[in-house]
Design an enzyme around this catalytic site. Structure first.
Site, PDB file in Angstrom:
ATOM      1  N   CYS A   7       0.820  -1.208   0.000  1.00 27.48           N
ATOM      2  CA  CYS A   7       0.000   0.000   0.000  1.00 27.48           C
ATOM      3  C   CYS A   7       0.858   1.264   0.000  1.00 27.48           C
ATOM      4  O   CYS A   7       2.017   1.249   0.412  1.00 27.48           O
ATOM      5  CB  CYS A   7      -0.920  -0.001   1.225  1.00 27.48           C
ATOM      6  SG  CYS A   7      -2.268   1.206   1.124  1.00 27.48           S
ATOM      7  N   ASP A 136      -5.851  -2.306  12.078  1.00 25.33           N
ATOM      8  CA  ASP A 136      -4.655  -1.463  12.091  1.00 25.33           C
ATOM      9  C   ASP A 136      -4.462  -0.929  13.508  1.00 25.33           C
ATOM     10  O   ASP A 136      -5.363  -1.009  14.345  1.00 25.33           O
ATOM     11  CB  ASP A 136      -4.840  -0.305  11.097  1.00 25.33           C
ATOM     12  CG  ASP A 136      -3.531   0.359  10.694  1.00 25.33           C
ATOM     13  OD1 ASP A 136      -2.468  -0.038  11.224  1.00 25.33           O
ATOM     14  OD2 ASP A 136      -3.567   1.262   9.842  1.00 25.33           O
TER      15      ASP A 136
END
Length: 211
Positions: A7, A136
């Site tokens: 990412c 996360d």
């Protein structure tokens, strides 16, 4: 074998290497405050280097309807990653606007979350139509990209959605995830030489160590 998403890519050469390494997804950040953010025009150029069967994920944070629609009209992507404070209903509504599958990032805080509470929250996004959930690390001032890990013992074993693990992953610790109840890994800072600039050796080592 766990799926891999790289990412926050901003350069075509990094995308080309990621594809060569066999990653399953490429994440592009459409959140202007992020040092990894790309413009619509940059994204169009980058997507040209992503072949069929590698997913393109558009990461957004509390985005407006108009801004999301502008991205969808101009950039060929496959999945939306909602990474802000979006509720289940808001995710569903915005995804339907552009007819895309979606995933939701949850920021995990050991002082507020337990495996049971995380499972309950995931179920709400499942009911709204999420394809997967991303876990996360929580930070009071940042929506991801912190480079910090949360307590992996909080990952629920009975999640109603496939779990994508993010936060503090590196080539050196990725092997520790092998027995975790997760579907995929999402890495950004752990394979960089600078924010938004991926490191070829770290990218290769990460892919090797998980496989």
């Amino acid at each position: 074998m766990k799926k891999i998403k790289y990412c926050g890519l901003t350069r075509s050469e990094d995308i080309q290497q990621a594809v060569a390494l066999g990653v399953d997804a490429i994440g592009l950040v459409f959140y202007p405050p992020s040092p990894r953010a790309v413009s619509i025009e940059q994204a169009r150029q980058l997507v040209a280097h992503i072949p069929a069967f590698v997913s393109t994920v558009a990461l957004v944070v509390n985005i407006s309807d108009n801004a999301l629609q502008d991205i969808a009209k101009s950039v060929a992507f496959d999945v939306i990653q909602f990474h802000g404070d979006e509720s289940p209903d808001e995710c569903r509504r915005q995804a339907m606007l552009i007819n895309k599958r979606w995933i939701k990032a949850l920021r995990i805080d050991a002082t507020r979350h337990t495996p049971a509470s995380i499972t309950s929250l995931i179920a709400k996004y499942q009911m709204a139509g999420a394809s997967s959930i991303l876990l996360d690390a929580y930070h009071a001032d940042k929506f991801g990209g912190t480079g910090e890990r949360f307590d992996w013992s909080l990952i629920p074993a009975d999640s109603p959605l496939p779990i994508i693990l993010a936060g503090g992953l590196t080539p050196d610790n990725v092997a520790m995830t092998v027995n975790l109840p997760i579907y995929a890994l999402d890495v950004s800072g752990g394979i960089e030489s600078a924010k938004g600039i991926k490191d070829a050796d770290k990218m290769a080592k990460f892919a090797k160590n998980i496989k």
